[in-house]
Design an enzyme around this catalytic site. Structure first.
Site, PDB file in Angstrom:
ATOM      1  N   GLN A  53      -0.549  -3.335  -0.089  1.00  0.00           N
ATOM      2  CA  GLN A  53       0.320  -3.355   1.094  1.00  0.00           C
ATOM      3  C   GLN A  53       0.457  -4.780   1.609  1.00  0.00           C
ATOM      4  OE1 GLN A  53      -0.677  -0.561   4.185  1.00  0.00           O
ATOM      5  NE2 GLN A  53       1.031  -1.222   5.434  1.00  0.00           N
ATOM      6  N   PHE A  54       1.519  -5.461   1.169  1.00  0.00           N
ATOM      7  CA  PHE A  54       1.717  -6.862   1.544  1.00  0.00           C
ATOM      8  C   PHE A  54       1.956  -7.033   3.038  1.00  0.00           C
ATOM      9  CE2 PHE A  54       6.093  -5.574   1.087  1.00  0.00           C
ATOM     10  CZ  PHE A  54       6.790  -6.356   1.992  1.00  0.00           C
ATOM     11  N   THR A  55       2.391  -5.982   3.729  1.00  0.00           N
ATOM     12  CA  THR A  55       2.705  -6.113   5.154  1.00  0.00           C
ATOM     13  C   THR A  55       1.467  -6.343   6.016  1.00  0.00           C
ATOM     14  OG1 THR A  55       2.665  -3.718   5.484  1.00  0.00           O
ATOM     15  CG2 THR A  55       4.808  -4.723   4.953  1.00  0.00           C
TER      16      THR A  55
END
Length: 149
Positions: A78-80
């Site tokens: 999850q890059f966010t």
């Protein structure tokens, strides 16, 4: 590297309406990778995660690890998790690792998790549009950042 760890009764992740990873009792781990992360960050986070005593013992105290309860781990990239939100109303993801580096470290994470953890491991698909279902337990949510040990 930043991991958000949630204690769950069950969790699964789907891509295109197909379940690609699932566990029963255990930990769901949202994994955010930034450009300066290394394999050393992964190794530290794995040990911290599998040894963290956040499951209840017979006395109701959080005194057991995911290994102690023979739980599973569901890993989801999850890059966010590295969103910068100080300016404006649209988050910036400039600190998140590029796709090639992030995928390499995510793949390394799955390999090392399998080498260090004997329970069931489920995983999302890197870069895919994923749908996650989980039943949180507690809730218990812990945030680990390998740069803030």
């Amino acid at each position: 590297m930043r991991w958000v760890i949630q204690r769950v009764k069950a969790a699964n992740v789907s891509v295109n309406n197909q379940v690609v990873g699932e566990i029963e009792e255990g930990l769901m781990v949202l994994c955010g990778i930034e450009e300066r992360d290394t394999q050393e960050d992964v190794d530290w986070l794995i040990q911290k995660t599998i040894q963290m005593r956040i499951f209840s013992d017979e006395a109701g105290k959080m005194n057991r690890s995911v290994m102690d309860v023979e739980g599973g781990i569901l890993m989801i990239s999850q890059f966010t998790l590295h969103a910068l939100t100080a300016k404006g109303n649209r988050p910036s993801f400039i600190r998140a690792a590029g796709a090639q580096k992030a995928k390499s470290l995510y793949d390394y994470t799955l390999i090392q998790m399998a080498a260090n953890f004997t329970g069931k491991i489920g995983a999302g698909v890197f870069g895919a549009d994923m749908h996650i279902s989980c039943e949180l337990d507690g809730p218990v949510t812990i945030i680990f950042d390998s740069k803030n040990r």
